[in-house]
Design a protein around this motif. Structure first.
Motif, PDB file in Angstrom:
ATOM      1  N   THR A  56      10.186   5.448   7.318  1.00 47.76           N
ATOM      2  CA  THR A  56       9.750   5.666   5.942  1.00 47.76           C
ATOM      3  C   THR A  56      10.382   4.663   4.992  1.00 47.76           C
ATOM      4  O   THR A  56       9.705   4.074   4.151  1.00 47.76           O
ATOM      5  CB  THR A  56      10.102   7.097   5.493  1.00 47.76           C
ATOM      6  OG1 THR A  56       9.369   8.021   6.307  1.00 47.76           O
ATOM      7  CG2 THR A  56       9.750   7.325   4.029  1.00 47.76           C
ATOM      8  N   LEU A  57      11.681   4.468   5.128  1.00 51.28           N
ATOM      9  CA  LEU A  57      12.440   3.611   4.211  1.00 51.28           C
ATOM     10  C   LEU A  57      13.389   2.759   5.047  1.00 51.28           C
ATOM     11  O   LEU A  57      14.286   3.286   5.706  1.00 51.28           O
ATOM     12  CB  LEU A  57      13.226   4.482   3.219  1.00 51.28           C
ATOM     13  CG  LEU A  57      14.110   3.787   2.190  1.00 51.28           C
ATOM     14  CD1 LEU A  57      13.326   2.783   1.370  1.00 51.28           C
ATOM     15  CD2 LEU A  57      14.753   4.825   1.272  1.00 51.28           C
ATOM     16  N   LYS A 104       6.858   4.268  -2.792  1.00 47.29           N
ATOM     17  CA  LYS A 104       7.475   2.941  -2.644  1.00 47.29           C
ATOM     18  C   LYS A 104       8.279   2.570  -3.889  1.00 47.29           C
ATOM     19  O   LYS A 104       9.387   2.016  -3.788  1.00 47.29           O
ATOM     20  CB  LYS A 104       6.393   1.901  -2.377  1.00 47.29           C
ATOM     21  CG  LYS A 104       6.921   0.501  -2.100  1.00 47.29           C
ATOM     22  CD  LYS A 104       5.791  -0.466  -1.761  1.00 47.29           C
ATOM     23  CE  LYS A 104       6.332  -1.869  -1.495  1.00 47.29           C
ATOM     24  NZ  LYS A 104       5.222  -2.817  -1.159  1.00 47.29           N
ATOM     25  N   HIS A 133      11.498   4.493  -3.837  1.00 45.82           N
ATOM     26  CA  HIS A 133      12.418   3.937  -2.843  1.00 45.82           C
ATOM     27  C   HIS A 133      13.109   2.694  -3.388  1.00 45.82           C
ATOM     28  O   HIS A 133      14.324   2.510  -3.195  1.00 45.82           O
ATOM     29  CB  HIS A 133      11.654   3.589  -1.563  1.00 45.82           C
ATOM     30  CG  HIS A 133      11.047   4.763  -0.876  1.00 45.82           C
ATOM     31  ND1 HIS A 133      10.073   4.651   0.096  1.00 45.82           N
ATOM     32  CD2 HIS A 133      11.267   6.102  -1.021  1.00 45.82           C
ATOM     33  CE1 HIS A 133       9.727   5.849   0.521  1.00 45.82           C
ATOM     34  NE2 HIS A 133      10.436   6.745  -0.141  1.00 45.82           N
ATOM     35  N   VAL A 144      14.966   8.694  -2.350  1.00 45.90           N
ATOM     36  CA  VAL A 144      14.224   8.932  -1.115  1.00 45.90           C
ATOM     37  C   VAL A 144      13.251  10.082  -1.327  1.00 45.90           C
ATOM     38  O   VAL A 144      13.668  11.225  -1.556  1.00 45.90           O
ATOM     39  CB  VAL A 144      15.179   9.258   0.043  1.00 45.90           C
ATOM     40  CG1 VAL A 144      14.389   9.534   1.321  1.00 45.90           C
ATOM     41  CG2 VAL A 144      16.169   8.117   0.256  1.00 45.90           C
TER      42      VAL A 144
END
Length: 448
Positions: A43-44, A399, A402, A407
């Motif tokens: 995800t990140l 996004k 992030h 998160v």
């Protein structure tokens, strides 16, 4: 920003010293790409060095606000002192014997706690496993064995796991089921109560589902009805009041085992110990995992003693199921939830988040629905003036969050839901700052 320290000494603040991801994370991502299957997503792309309270520290020295809890796993925090102490003590004694070979007290103590905590005052027993998928699969095994029936009924938008049987139970094709078939049989899907999209009262939505079961499956063929009290990956869909109650009544009338998949909604996440508690529903079997053990791999099926004992000796188990270290972690996590009233903490998180997010919906018409209970909250994003899902917007907002050190996760059958799963021990100042970042992300992405 706050200078508060959590119990592990990690400063509880968002602080970015590099771009996200930073150079050390970029270097590690290159190693990951060379060594780890591309089928395992990320995800990140930041690599973690420490986690505590509501903060994740990465290898570049950035500290990020955690609104994901490792997908609802680290509800007590990722380094909760009682969990750490219990794990350290157990590791020093032994790491494994296999409970089926030479048992140990921790497994029994976890089962005793589950009997006490899960809904209902009937006699209960448990079996322990490693993952949520295993728990669901074993719950289905138990229901089929006990009833002598084969059919299992699940719901639209459901997520129950990634094994072959649980992929059959899961509704969403990408990325969970695509090209992995054929899947296990005798699984039937009926409509979920989805108030934002169907507008039905709970009893009416239940009548629609029950009618399909009776016509297409037959009550006398149905071993189990499996449902998430609040759907997780499906988009944090909370059924209308009365839906679960009506299903419970139908299952009781027809000898169908009601299985509540509490893997994401359980252990204080929704502001109660379990998601079904809000409607006073008592399932026959409950599956748990995620938040139960403070980050250690542990899952369980807990249910009516006569159902759990219907299976022949040796029919349930697994080499690692109920590992002693994971059991110690679970006992530490449960004690943390009790002593710190984390169900109350979850309610306080919801009371803080929901008004902010509803105000956000007034400002940004792309937010079609704000929903959830406790610390299990979601925004469903649509094209303004319609209910057409907008997955691209959800991805863009995530996004942007992030990049600013917050998160967040996406979810939903259509990929258009932002979901928030903060640790239940997160500080309110940190939570407020995270919501400021979410609001700024919407303004940046929508240009308004």
């Amino acid at each position: 920003m706050t200078d508060v320290l959590d119990q592990t000494g990690l400063q509880q603040r968002r602080h970015l010293v590099t771009e996200i991801p930073g150079p050390r994370s970029v270097e590690l991502m290159a190693r990951r790409q060379a060594a780890v299957s591309a089928g395992v997503g990320t995800t990140l792309p930041v690599f973690v060095s420490r986690v505590g309270g509501g903060v994740i520290e990465d290898v570049d020295g950035n500290t990020l606000i955690d609104l994901g809890s490792g997908i609802a796993v680290t509800s007590v925090g990722a380094s909760a002192p009682r969990v750490v102490a219990a794990v350290q003590a157990q590791v020093a004694d032994f790491t494994h014997t296999c409970f089926m070979v030479t048992p140990y007290e921790g497994y029994v103590a976890v089962c005793e706690a589950l009997a006490e905590l899960t809904p209902g005052d009937h006699a209960k027993k448990s079996a322990l496993f490693n993952s949520g998928s295993e728990a669901v699969e074993n719950a289905v095994k138990i229901a089929r064995h006990a009833t002598g029936r084969q059919a299992v009924v699940v719901f639209d938008h459901a997520y129950h796991g990634r094994t072959n049987l649980t992929m059959a139970l899961t509704a969403k094709n990408m990325p969970y089921k695509h090209r992995f078939g054929p899947f296990a049989g005798e699984v039937y899907r009926v409509p979920m109560s989805y108030p934002y999209r169907d507008g039905l009262a709970g009893p009416d939505a239940a009548a629609r589902a029950i009618s399909q079961i009776e016509v297409q499956v037959g009550a006398s063929n149905t071993a189990a009805l499996l449902i998430e009290p609040v759907q997780g990956e499906g988009g944090f869909i909370e059924p209308a009041p009365g839906f679960l109650t009506a299903l419970r009544e139908w299952c009781t009338a027809h000898g169908v085992v009601l299985i509540a998949d509490e893997i994401q909604s359980g252990f204080c996440r929704t502001g109660d110990w379990f998601g079904v508690d809000a409607e006073g529903v008592v399932p026959d079997l409950v599956t748990t995992a995620k938040g139960m053990a403070g980050g250690m791999p542990l899952a369980a099926v807990t249910g009516r003693a006569e159902l759990m004992d219907a299976v022949h000796p040796g029919g349930l188990g697994g080499t690692y199921g109920g590992n002693p270290v994971a059991c110690a972690a679970a006992l530490g996590a449960i004690e943390t939830m009790r002593s710190e009233d984390l169900a109350g903490a979850a309610r306080a998180i919801g009371e803080r988040m929901l008004p902010r997010l509803r105000a956000l919906a007034e400002r940004f018409p792309a937010i079609g629905d704000v929903r959830g209970r406790g610390a299990m909250i979601a925004l469903e994003l649509v094209r303004p003036g319609s209910t057409e899902p907008d997955a691209a917007l959800a991805g863009a907002v995530a996004k942007a969050c992030h990049a600013q050190g917050v998160v967040v996760l996406t979810a939903g059958s259509y990929g258009n839901v932002l979901r928030f799963l903060p640790p239940l021990v997160i500080g309110h100042d940190l939570l407020d700052e995270a919501l400021d970042v979410v609001e700024a992300a919407f303004a940046e992405v929508t240009g308004s």
